[in-house]
Design a protein around this motif. Structure first.
Motif, short mmCIF file in Angstrom:
data_model
loop_
_atom_site.label_atom_id
_atom_site.label_comp_id
_atom_site.label_asym_id
_atom_site.label_seq_id
_atom_site.Cartn_x
_atom_site.Cartn_y
_atom_site.Cartn_z
N SER A 125 -23.99 -20.80 -22.30
CA SER A 125 -23.77 -19.47 -21.73
C SER A 125 -22.28 -19.20 -21.73
O SER A 125 -21.75 -18.69 -22.69
N THR A 171 -19.12 -14.89 -22.28
CA THR A 171 -20.18 -15.41 -23.13
C THR A 171 -20.51 -14.44 -24.25
O THR A 171 -20.27 -13.23 -24.14
N THR A 224 -19.28 -20.40 -24.79
CA THR A 224 -19.93 -20.96 -25.96
C THR A 224 -19.11 -20.70 -27.21
O THR A 224 -18.73 -19.58 -27.50
#
Length: 230
Positions: free
Chosen positions: A218, A25, A221
């Motif tokens: 999260s 993330t 992304t």
């Protein structure tokens, strides 16, 4: 007795030895705060079917994450000894998984889901003694499936989704399920780390309906509308 995982898992375990949250993330996990939770990333293997991963589909009537595929898991309870205990307890409660049939292999980095303020630890495990599983609470879990890795890495089954909030992220289409959000992000990273991923075109983007589950920007992304997180 210690159960040795199959050789095809070894490259993934080696790579996870140096894994950081940044591999999954772009969002920084807070040093403090957030609701502790865990999910079980359960890898198995069926004769003639190759490696697979256990995924459930949330009931369409839930307030949060309605109808969305997910790993078994949830928030930690005070009596849980650790995140591994949380992941195994939740999997037992949701799909009837026998904890004794599972060998825990690793804990992934903690990942933050800002829209719900959950701090999630994915727990990787090997299903050394598979058995039938099913939704234990139909009001919460609608369906349980073992998704073959061969189908997840098939370029024809890979795409990205755009949520009405502006969130865009990876997704998989397999066995009649559209896997997206946090779950798809973790899967996408693990497939790369394990050396199983195949080249695919990220230009295929599907719009999610406005009534879909709350996005989880999260893991995995690609883009986030910051206003959607406020």
């Amino acid at each position: 007795m210690t159960r040795r995982p199959p050789e095809w898992i070894e490259p993934l375990l080696t790579r996870l030895g140096t894994a950081r949250a940044e591999d999954f993330t772009r969002l920084t996990t807070p040093a403090e705060g957030g609701r502790e939770s865990a999910v079980l990333v359960l890898l198995g293997e069926q004769p003639g079917g190759g490696p697979d991963v256990l995924v459930l589909q949330r009931a369409a009537t839930l307030r949060n994450h309605a109808g969305q595929p997910a790993f078994p898991g949830g928030a930690a309870d005070p009596e849980d000894a650790d995140v591994r205990a949380t992941a195994l307890r939740e999997a037992n409660e949701e799909v009837g998984l026998d904890p004794a049939s599972v060998t825990v292999l690793a804990e992934l980095p903690k990942l933050w889901i800002p829209v719900s303020d959950f701090v999630v630890t994915p727990v990787l495990a090997w299903w050394h003694d598979p058995h039938p599983v099913h939704p234990c609470e139909p009001a919460e879990v609608a369906h349980v499936a073992r998704l073959p890795v061969s189908e997840l890495v098939d370029p024809a089954n890979r795409l990205r989704v755009r949520h009405p909030s502006g969130w865009i992220g990876p997704a998989f289409s397999a066995r009649g399920m559209l896997v997206w959000g946090f779950t798809a992000g973790v899967l996408a990273t693990l497939l790369e780390m394990g050396g199983w991923a195949r080249p695919w075109s990220p230009g295929r983007v599907v719009e999610l309906p406005p009534s879909g589950a709350t996005p989880a920007p999260s893991a995995g992304t690609d883009d986030v509308d910051e206003n959607a997180l406020r």
